[in-house]
Design a protein around this motif. Structure first.
Motif, PDB file in Angstrom:
ATOM      1  N   THR A  37       0.829  -1.205   0.000  1.00 45.77           N
ATOM      2  CA  THR A  37       0.000   0.000   0.000  1.00 45.77           C
ATOM      3  C   THR A  37       0.864   1.257   0.000  1.00 45.77           C
ATOM      4  OG1 THR A  37      -1.733  -1.174   1.216  1.00 45.77           O
ATOM      5  CG2 THR A  37      -1.842   1.221   1.224  1.00 45.77           C
ATOM      6  N   ALA A  38       1.955   1.238   0.784  1.00 44.06           N
ATOM      7  CA  ALA A  38       2.858   2.388   0.833  1.00 44.06           C
ATOM      8  C   ALA A  38       3.528   2.624  -0.524  1.00 44.06           C
ATOM      9  CB  ALA A  38       3.914   2.179   1.911  1.00 44.06           C
ATOM     10  N   ALA A  39       3.852   1.539  -1.231  1.00 43.20           N
ATOM     11  CA  ALA A  39       4.481   1.677  -2.548  1.00 43.20           C
ATOM     12  C   ALA A  39       3.518   2.257  -3.572  1.00 43.20           C
ATOM     13  CB  ALA A  39       4.996   0.313  -3.024  1.00 43.20           C
ATOM     14  N   MET A  40       2.243   1.863  -3.488  1.00 43.27           N
ATOM     15  CA  MET A  40       1.249   2.330  -4.445  1.00 43.27           C
ATOM     16  C   MET A  40       0.681   3.699  -4.080  1.00 43.27           C
ATOM     17  SD  MET A  40       0.891  -0.024  -6.808  1.00 43.27           S
ATOM     18  CE  MET A  40      -0.764  -0.072  -7.486  1.00 43.27           C
ATOM     19  N   SER A  41       0.838   4.126  -2.842  1.00 48.73           N
ATOM     20  CA  SER A  41       0.232   5.367  -2.368  1.00 48.73           C
ATOM     21  C   SER A  41       0.631   6.602  -3.190  1.00 48.73           C
ATOM     22  CB  SER A  41       0.579   5.592  -0.895  1.00 48.73           C
ATOM     23  OG  SER A  41      -0.085   6.720  -0.389  1.00 48.73           O
ATOM     24  N   PRO A  42       1.909   6.774  -3.570  1.00 52.27           N
ATOM     25  CA  PRO A  42       2.274   7.968  -4.354  1.00 52.27           C
ATOM     26  C   PRO A  42       1.552   8.067  -5.698  1.00 52.27           C
ATOM     27  CG  PRO A  42       4.228   6.924  -3.443  1.00 52.27           C
ATOM     28  CD  PRO A  42       3.100   5.982  -3.213  1.00 52.27           C
ATOM     29  N   LEU A  43       1.036   6.955  -6.195  1.00 52.82           N
ATOM     30  CA  LEU A  43       0.342   6.982  -7.485  1.00 52.82           C
ATOM     31  C   LEU A  43      -0.947   7.793  -7.417  1.00 52.82           C
ATOM     32  CD1 LEU A  43       0.752   3.298  -8.733  1.00 52.82           C
ATOM     33  CD2 LEU A  43       2.050   5.329  -9.397  1.00 52.82           C
ATOM     34  N   TRP A  95      -7.905   5.919  -2.079  1.00 48.57           N
ATOM     35  CA  TRP A  95      -6.953   5.225  -2.938  1.00 48.57           C
ATOM     36  C   TRP A  95      -6.151   4.188  -2.147  1.00 48.57           C
ATOM     37  CZ3 TRP A  95      -5.673   4.489  -7.879  1.00 48.57           C
ATOM     38  CH2 TRP A  95      -4.384   4.038  -8.184  1.00 48.57           C
ATOM     39  N   ASP A  96      -5.694   4.578  -0.967  1.00 42.00           N
ATOM     40  CA  ASP A  96      -4.955   3.637  -0.121  1.00 42.00           C
ATOM     41  C   ASP A  96      -5.842   2.456   0.283  1.00 42.00           C
ATOM     42  OD1 ASP A  96      -2.695   5.173  -0.290  1.00 42.00           O
ATOM     43  OD2 ASP A  96      -2.980   6.169   1.647  1.00 42.00           O
ATOM     44  N   ALA A  97      -7.102   2.751   0.602  1.00 41.29           N
ATOM     45  CA  ALA A  97      -8.030   1.681   0.976  1.00 41.29           C
ATOM     46  C   ALA A  97      -8.251   0.726  -0.186  1.00 41.29           C
ATOM     47  CB  ALA A  97      -9.361   2.278   1.433  1.00 41.29           C
ATOM     48  N   ALA A  98      -8.356   1.279  -1.400  1.00 44.89           N
ATOM     49  CA  ALA A  98      -8.560   0.443  -2.584  1.00 44.89           C
ATOM     50  C   ALA A  98      -7.356  -0.455  -2.833  1.00 44.89           C
ATOM     51  CB  ALA A  98      -8.832   1.324  -3.805  1.00 44.89           C
TER      52      ALA A  98
END
Length: 275
Positions: A37-43, A95-98
């Motif tokens: 989730t942390a890796a995808m969060s900046p997207l 977004w983070d939840a998704a």
């Protein structure tokens, strides 16, 4: 014989550097819901991903509303609401939840063979947008039913080999990096001239970092070139880069450590020769 053994160990270290980095990444980065989730969060702030979310969510929401002659105006309001929403903290939370919800499906695709794509469930985003529209009094917004929408950002025709490799890397986990460090220490310990062994080991680490970088570049090209036509390439590039950010950072760290060790050993040799 000791010099030969040290050289063999250094070559093994260079070859194991990329394998060790990928093994740790597969087990501790992709295998962890928090780190994924942390890796995808900046997207959430990436323009290509935002555009994909706005387009796909807009189509899904528009299809749920029958506004008759007012359909064009409602679609415009939906588009404006979505475009405004993707710049808010609430969107980043959704977004983070998704992505946290998508992590399980992502691991399942890589481990069990069920699925062949990386998808993001936009249901939390759509639910927040609907709530904002209703709160702001947008006509027909209350007619939007609960909408499930998954957007594919990466897809593969054949994940068989990748699944097998991913499972092996997970098993290796921490042990392969530990083995690499042990072999590097052994290469220095058994050497007749340990200063030169340190220099060679440092260069071996640097060579391994270069191999890892080359593998990342090659895999990126192969992955993106193999995407189906219906996958947004810009969004897929952003997702690939986000997921492999740890490996790119590892490349530079190992390269710096290897070159620093080699330089230190070289400088020690120069200082010893100085009268």
């Amino acid at each position: 014989m000791r010099t030969f053994l040290s050289a063999v160990l250094i070559v093994l270290v260079a070859l194991l550097v990329p394998a060790s980095a990928v093994a740790y990444w597969a087990d501790h980065e992709l295998g962890s819901a928090d780190r994924y989730t942390a890796a995808m969060s900046p997207l959430a702030s990436d323009p290509a991903v935002q555009n994909l979310v706005v387009t796909q969510a807009g189509r899904a929401l528009s299809g749920q509303i029958d506004a008759g002659p007012f359909q064009g105006g409602v679609d415009t309001l939906l588009g404006e609401a979505l475009q405004s929403f993707v710049g808010t903290p609430a969107y980043r939370t959704a977004w983070d939840a998704a992505n946290r919800a998508a992590h399980g499906a992502f691991l399942q695709a890589l481990t069990t063979g069920d699925g062949n794509a990386v998808s993001i469930d936009l249901a939390p985003v759509i639910a927040r947008v609907k709530g904002d529209l209703v709160e702001n009094g947008v006509p027909f917004a209350d007619r939007i039913p609960e909408t499930r929408l998954s957007v594919k950002v990466m897809e593969y025709d054949n994940l068989g080999a990748l699944r097998k490799g991913f499972r092996m890397l997970q098993i290796a986990g921490v042990w392969l990096p530990v083995l690499t460090v042990v072999l590097a220490a052994a290469a220095i310990a058994v050497a007749v001239r340990r200063r030169l062994a340190v220099l060679a080991t440092g260069l071996g680490l640097a060579a391994g970092a270069v191999l890892l970088w080359a593998a990342l570049v090659l895999c990126r090209r192969l992955t993106l070139d193999d995407l189906p036509a219906d996958i947004d390439r810009a969004a897929a590039e952003a997702v690939y880069d986000a997921l492999t950010a740890f490996l790119r950072t590892t490349t530079w760290v190992v390269l710096a450590v290897g070159l620093a060790a080699a330089l230190a050993a070289w400088l020690m040799g120069r200082l010893r020769r100085t009268p």
